[in-house]
Design a protein around this motif. Sequence first.
Motif, short mmCIF file in Angstrom:
data_model
loop_
_atom_site.label_atom_id
_atom_site.label_comp_id
_atom_site.label_asym_id
_atom_site.label_seq_id
_atom_site.Cartn_x
_atom_site.Cartn_y
_atom_site.Cartn_z
N SER A 179 -15.23 25.86 -1.35
CA SER A 179 -14.24 24.91 -1.83
C SER A 179 -13.49 24.36 -0.63
N ILE A 180 -12.77 23.29 -0.88
CA ILE A 180 -11.93 22.68 0.16
C ILE A 180 -10.49 22.88 -0.26
N VAL A 181 -9.70 23.48 0.63
CA VAL A 181 -8.28 23.69 0.36
C VAL A 181 -7.50 22.61 1.10
N SER A 182 -6.75 21.84 0.33
CA SER A 182 -5.92 20.76 0.86
C SER A 182 -4.50 21.29 1.04
N VAL A 183 -3.98 21.15 2.26
CA VAL A 183 -2.68 21.73 2.62
C VAL A 183 -1.72 20.61 3.06
N PRO A 184 -0.52 20.57 2.47
CA PRO A 184 0.45 19.55 2.91
C PRO A 184 0.97 19.85 4.31
N ALA A 185 1.55 18.86 4.94
CA ALA A 185 2.04 18.99 6.32
C ALA A 185 3.10 20.08 6.48
N ASP A 239 1.18 31.35 5.75
CA ASP A 239 1.75 32.23 6.77
C ASP A 239 1.06 32.05 8.12
N PHE A 240 -0.27 31.92 8.09
CA PHE A 240 -1.02 31.72 9.33
C PHE A 240 -0.64 30.40 9.98
N LEU A 241 -0.61 29.32 9.21
CA LEU A 241 -0.32 28.00 9.76
C LEU A 241 1.09 27.90 10.31
N LYS A 242 2.02 28.56 9.68
CA LYS A 242 3.42 28.49 10.12
C LYS A 242 3.63 29.16 11.47
N PRO A 283 2.70 26.61 0.13
CA PRO A 283 1.57 27.08 -0.67
C PRO A 283 1.63 26.59 -2.12
N HIS A 284 2.81 26.21 -2.61
CA HIS A 284 2.94 25.71 -3.98
C HIS A 284 2.39 24.29 -4.14
N HIS A 285 2.10 23.62 -3.03
CA HIS A 285 1.56 22.27 -3.09
C HIS A 285 0.14 22.19 -2.50
N MET A 286 -0.49 23.34 -2.29
CA MET A 286 -1.88 23.36 -1.85
C MET A 286 -2.77 23.14 -3.07
N GLN A 287 -3.95 22.60 -2.84
CA GLN A 287 -4.89 22.33 -3.92
C GLN A 287 -6.30 22.72 -3.49
N THR A 288 -7.08 23.20 -4.44
CA THR A 288 -8.47 23.56 -4.18
C THR A 288 -9.40 22.60 -4.91
N THR A 289 -10.44 22.15 -4.21
CA THR A 289 -11.47 21.31 -4.80
C THR A 289 -12.80 22.03 -4.62
N MET A 343 0.85 -1.18 0.00
CA MET A 343 0.00 0.00 0.00
C MET A 343 0.90 1.24 0.00
N PRO A 344 0.65 2.20 -0.92
CA PRO A 344 1.48 3.39 -0.97
C PRO A 344 1.29 4.25 0.27
N GLU A 345 2.38 4.88 0.67
CA GLU A 345 2.33 5.76 1.84
C GLU A 345 1.62 7.06 1.48
N THR A 346 0.68 7.48 2.33
CA THR A 346 0.01 8.76 2.11
C THR A 346 0.62 9.78 3.04
N LYS A 347 0.80 10.96 2.53
CA LYS A 347 1.36 12.04 3.33
C LYS A 347 0.22 12.82 3.97
N ARG A 348 0.48 13.32 5.17
CA ARG A 348 -0.52 14.06 5.95
C ARG A 348 -0.91 15.33 5.21
N ARG A 349 -2.22 15.57 5.13
CA ARG A 349 -2.75 16.81 4.57
C ARG A 349 -3.82 17.31 5.52
N TYR A 350 -4.01 18.62 5.55
CA TYR A 350 -5.05 19.27 6.34
C TYR A 350 -6.05 19.86 5.36
N PHE A 351 -7.32 19.94 5.77
CA PHE A 351 -8.37 20.42 4.88
C PHE A 351 -9.11 21.59 5.52
#
Length: 126
Positions: free
Chosen positions: A81-87, A51-54, A91-97, A1-9
Amino acid sequence: MPETKRRYFFVAKNTKTDHGYTIEFLNIPQLYASGETYAETVYYSYRVLADFLKQLPKEEAAITAYTLSTIPDNTDNTFYSIVSVPADFDPHHMQTTFTISQALPDDIRKQAAQLSHLVDFGSLPA
């Protein structure tokens, strides 16, 4: 099973205005971005969110207190929308759904058409 990296939504309220767009994060009071095109506004929203999360304490509970809880229904000039944020909060790896309610296919097409008329991606800032 591939490893999934933590994301926040995070839930984002996207509003088309007479002068462009605003994006507010529902669970983070007073955190927002605005721009002329939707793409520009998304770019700025990712930066302010990073910036807020950091600045939060480096503990899971401090971050998850601001994550997804509920999503209101879309209205005429507002959509969510849902913004997916890497651990690492990059910001260059955030995604919007975009969110569309579960419905019959014709209703989904109608919701998607309404959303597409609200979104002007334009060009990203340099």
